[in-house]
Design an enzyme around this catalytic site. Structure first.
Site, PDB file in Angstrom:
ATOM      1  N   GLU A   1      -6.602 -14.925 -25.398  1.00  0.00           N
ATOM      2  CA  GLU A   1      -5.364 -15.041 -24.623  1.00  0.00           C
ATOM      3  C   GLU A   1      -4.892 -16.490 -24.499  1.00  0.00           C
ATOM      4  O   GLU A   1      -3.892 -16.768 -23.848  1.00  0.00           O
ATOM      5  CB  GLU A   1      -5.521 -14.392 -23.240  1.00  0.00           C
ATOM      6  CG  GLU A   1      -6.738 -14.833 -22.466  1.00  0.00           C
ATOM      7  CD  GLU A   1      -6.921 -14.085 -21.140  1.00  0.00           C
ATOM      8  OE1 GLU A   1      -5.964 -13.450 -20.669  1.00  0.00           O
ATOM      9  OE2 GLU A   1      -8.025 -14.170 -20.583  1.00  0.00           O
TER      10      GLU A   1
ATOM     11  N   ASP B   1      -1.197 -13.543 -21.022  1.00  0.00           N
ATOM     12  CA  ASP B   1      -1.434 -14.984 -21.042  1.00  0.00           C
ATOM     13  C   ASP B   1      -1.126 -15.588 -22.410  1.00  0.00           C
ATOM     14  O   ASP B   1      -0.642 -16.715 -22.496  1.00  0.00           O
ATOM     15  CB  ASP B   1      -2.885 -15.298 -20.642  1.00  0.00           C
ATOM     16  CG  ASP B   1      -3.041 -15.275 -19.135  1.00  0.00           C
ATOM     17  OD1 ASP B   1      -2.169 -15.837 -18.451  1.00  0.00           O
ATOM     18  OD2 ASP B   1      -4.013 -14.676 -18.640  1.00  0.00           O
TER      19      ASP B   1
ATOM     20  N   CYS C   1      -5.275  -5.547 -24.386  1.00  0.00           N
ATOM     21  CA  CYS C   1      -5.234  -5.049 -23.008  1.00  0.00           C
ATOM     22  C   CYS C   1      -4.118  -5.686 -22.187  1.00  0.00           C
ATOM     23  O   CYS C   1      -4.017  -5.461 -20.995  1.00  0.00           O
ATOM     24  CB  CYS C   1      -6.586  -5.245 -22.329  1.00  0.00           C
ATOM     25  SG  CYS C   1      -7.091  -6.958 -22.243  1.00  0.00           S
TER      26      CYS C   1
ATOM     27  N   HIS D   1       0.836  -1.207   0.000  1.00  0.00           N
ATOM     28  CA  HIS D   1       0.000   0.000   0.000  1.00  0.00           C
ATOM     29  C   HIS D   1       0.868   1.253   0.000  1.00  0.00           C
ATOM     30  O   HIS D   1       0.501   2.275  -0.564  1.00  0.00           O
ATOM     31  CB  HIS D   1      -0.941  -0.018   1.202  1.00  0.00           C
ATOM     32  CG  HIS D   1      -2.127  -0.909   0.953  1.00  0.00           C
ATOM     33  ND1 HIS D   1      -2.904  -1.408   1.943  1.00  0.00           N
ATOM     34  CD2 HIS D   1      -2.626  -1.379  -0.204  1.00  0.00           C
ATOM     35  CE1 HIS D   1      -3.863  -2.158   1.410  1.00  0.00           C
ATOM     36  NE2 HIS D   1      -3.698  -2.158   0.112  1.00  0.00           N
TER      37      HIS D   1
END
Ligand code: PEP
Ligand code: MG
Length: 575
Positions: free
Chosen positions: A436, A460, A507, A194
């Protein structure tokens, strides 16, 4: 003497300033035995520490400035949630009773158990939550030691101060909000911690995981923070300083050039129009996407809603998240991918996978087919949210056309239900498929008959085409986006989609790599989706290029197999 430290660079450029050290939160833990009659009193002392810490965090939460990154509030609420969890706020009471020990010792015992559980988690994002638990526990330790956070304001630092800390919790960040730091560095923190996420959104130069920065750097010492390369130089000599001042100016000039093209349309020098979309993981990421000129969301990885919670997210929770994205994007397209779990993304509620090979197992759309209830709940939430913006659906990990047909049947049934209940939704919502898996890439024409659009998931696609685990360091040198097989598959997918008149976008990470922008344009790609911070860099690569001039080089790249020749041709495209 000048020393150089190496850590994880979070970006934000280069800063030159004076070190301001903040204290290490670790506190010496005392261990002592209690008499049986002292136990209730010790438990009450522990309860009081929890209450005080909670109040402290809530006060901080209430004082988050309006212009702070959205994540800050979210992370601070997560810390309040962790504090309220019985594993932290109740279990130590048991330990006090059973072991007849003091509250600090009981908490440290419980912390060890919790941290050991985190160490066993393979998924990086979840494993990183270990530091959140540690940060919350450190606050309880401090309260038990009698430290009153509300009575202290941080020491004010000079104008050119660089924060040097062991770790920085979201609560620390709120406390430091009134001080303008040039940069910050920490001893701990991973790339998806974080602290790293907040550092990125603050856009300050920062380097994490430096290990011993706090020990090696003195208060007020001159330091250079290079957030681009993950380097910190302590007490630099004049020549190094001069070199970094030049680099700093270069970086600022580059940033300015990027900002200047923020509102420019993504059109090549020879007039080819391109669309640039953002990949997001949380609704909060929309702000940065808009700021960087995205034409919409090209991939919302909805599984992050499923990874954050103990249980499956409810229809209502999902609806709120999807609706928030649709509304934030104000009518621009929002492609939401249905949940893509399995492989490296295993949620808390799913049993440990006993699949012999999870990457080839029940993952993506396959898991949705196996869990129709979960899938239909998500489809319902998505359809309901589609009344609030331009939502499109995207199916992950397709390998059989039947998966699309089955999804359409589910979709029709859920739509019929909603109509019956009088709930509004977009009747013509589009359904797309991720390409993918090599099988879907080769047989893409069959898939295109059944979907409205496709999106290429190169992460992928490369992993499965080259049989290289994308998360395995041992074979990372074999993970090659420029492999001839990958380039030929990409060409085939794009050409087929164009021929059949269906939109195709990309993407995977390749779409956000500015080094590959011109090659992908040459392969015919016109829609790119990437992390919001990559948008301007990719746009810059396409604005002043004439695709006509590059056709011959791209055609050559599809013919050669020699790596050096390929890299040489790529360089020519990028000149
Ligand atoms: C991809 O595989 O390229 C992709 C975009 O999906 P993810 O990275 O979420 O697997
Ligand atoms: Mg994928």
């Amino acid at each position: 003497m000048s020393i150089t430290l190496h850590g994880i660079g979070i970006g934000g450029g280069i800063a030159i300033g004076r070190a301001h050290l903040v204290s290490h939160a670790d506190i010496e833990i005392a261990h002592y035995q209690l008499q049986p009659e002292e136990i209730p009193q010790e438990q009450a002392r522990f309860d009081e520490a929890i209450r005080t810490t909670r109040k402290e965090l809530e006060t901080l939460w209430g004082s988050i400035p309006e212009n702070a990154p959205a994540e800050l509030g979210a992370f601070l609420s997560l810390h309040i949630m962790l504090l309220n969890d019985h594993t932290l706020s109740r279990e130590p009471r048991q330990i006090i009773e059973v072991q007849r020990c003091n509250a600090e010792w009981a908490l440290s015992q419980q912390l060890e158990i919790l941290l050991a559980q985190f160490d066993e988690i393979e998924e990086e994002y979840l494993r990183e939550r270990r530091s959140d638990v540690e940060q919350v526990a450190q606050r309880i330790f401090k309260t038990l030691a009698g430290y009153d956070a509300s009575a202290h304001t941080p020491v004010s630092a000079g104008e050119d101060a660089i924060l040097v800390a062991h770790d920085l919790s979201p609560a620390d960040m709120v406390l430091f909000k009134d001080t303008e730091y040039l940069a910050f560095i920490t001893d701990v923190g991973g790339p998806t911690s974080h602290t790293a996420i907040l550092a990125r959104s603050l856009d300050l130069p920062s380097v994490l995981a430096l290990r011993h920065a706090r020990e090696l750097i003195d208060e007020d010492e001159l330091i250079i923070v290079d957030g681009i390369n993950g380097v910190v130089i302590v007490d630099p000599d004049e020549s190094i300083l001069a070199e970094y001042r030049v680099r700093q100016l270069e970086w600022q000039a580059k940033q300015k050039a990027l900002q200047d093209i923020r509102t420019r349309k993504p059109v090549t020098a020879d007039g080819v129009e391109v669309e640039l979309f953002a990949n997001i993981e949380l609704p909060e990421d929309c702000a940065l996407s808009i700021e960087n000129g995205a034409s919409g969301i090209g991939l919302f990885r909805s599984e992050f809603l499923f990874l954050r919670e103990e249980d499956l997210p409810t229809e209502e929770e999902q609806y709120e998240a999807y609706r928030a994205v649709a509304e934030a994007m104000q009518g621009q397209p929002v492609i939401i991918r249905t949940v893509d779990l399995g492989k490296d993304k295993i949620p808390k509620w799913q049993e440990e996978s006993d699949s012999p090979n999870p990457a080839l197992g029940l993952t993506g759309i396959r898991l949705c087919m196996a869990e129709p209830q979960m899938f239909r709940t998500q489809l319902r939430a998505l359809l309901r949210a589609s009344a609030h913006g331009k939502i499109k659906l995207l199916l992950p990990m397709l390998s059989h056309v039947a998966e699309v047909k089955q999804t359409r049947r589910h979709l029709d049934e859920v739509k019929a239900q909603l109509r019956e209940e009088g709930i509004p939704f977009d009747q013509d919502i589009e359904l797309g498929g991720m390409i993918e898996v090599p099988a879907a890439a080769i047989a893409v024409a069959h898939f295109l008959e059944h979907v409205d659009f496709i999106s290429i998931g190169t992460n992928d696609l490369i992993q499965y085409s080259l049989a290289v685990d994308r998360n395995d360091d041992a074979v990372s040198h074999l993970y090659d986006p420029l492999h001839p097989a990958v380039l030929q598959l990409l060409r085939h997918i794009i050409e087929t989609a164009d021929r059949l008149g269906k939109p195709v976008s990309m993407c995977g990470e390749m779409a956000g790599d500015p080094q590959l922008t011109r090659l992908l344009l040459g392969l015919g790609l016109r829609r790119f989706s990437m992390l919001p911070i990559q948008l301007l860099k990719v746009k810059q690569r396409l604005l002043d290029v004439s695709l006509k001039d590059q056709e011959a080089v791209v055609a050559e790249m599809l013919k050669v197999s020699d790596n050096d020749t390929l890299r040489g041709l790529l360089q020519r495209l990028n000149e």
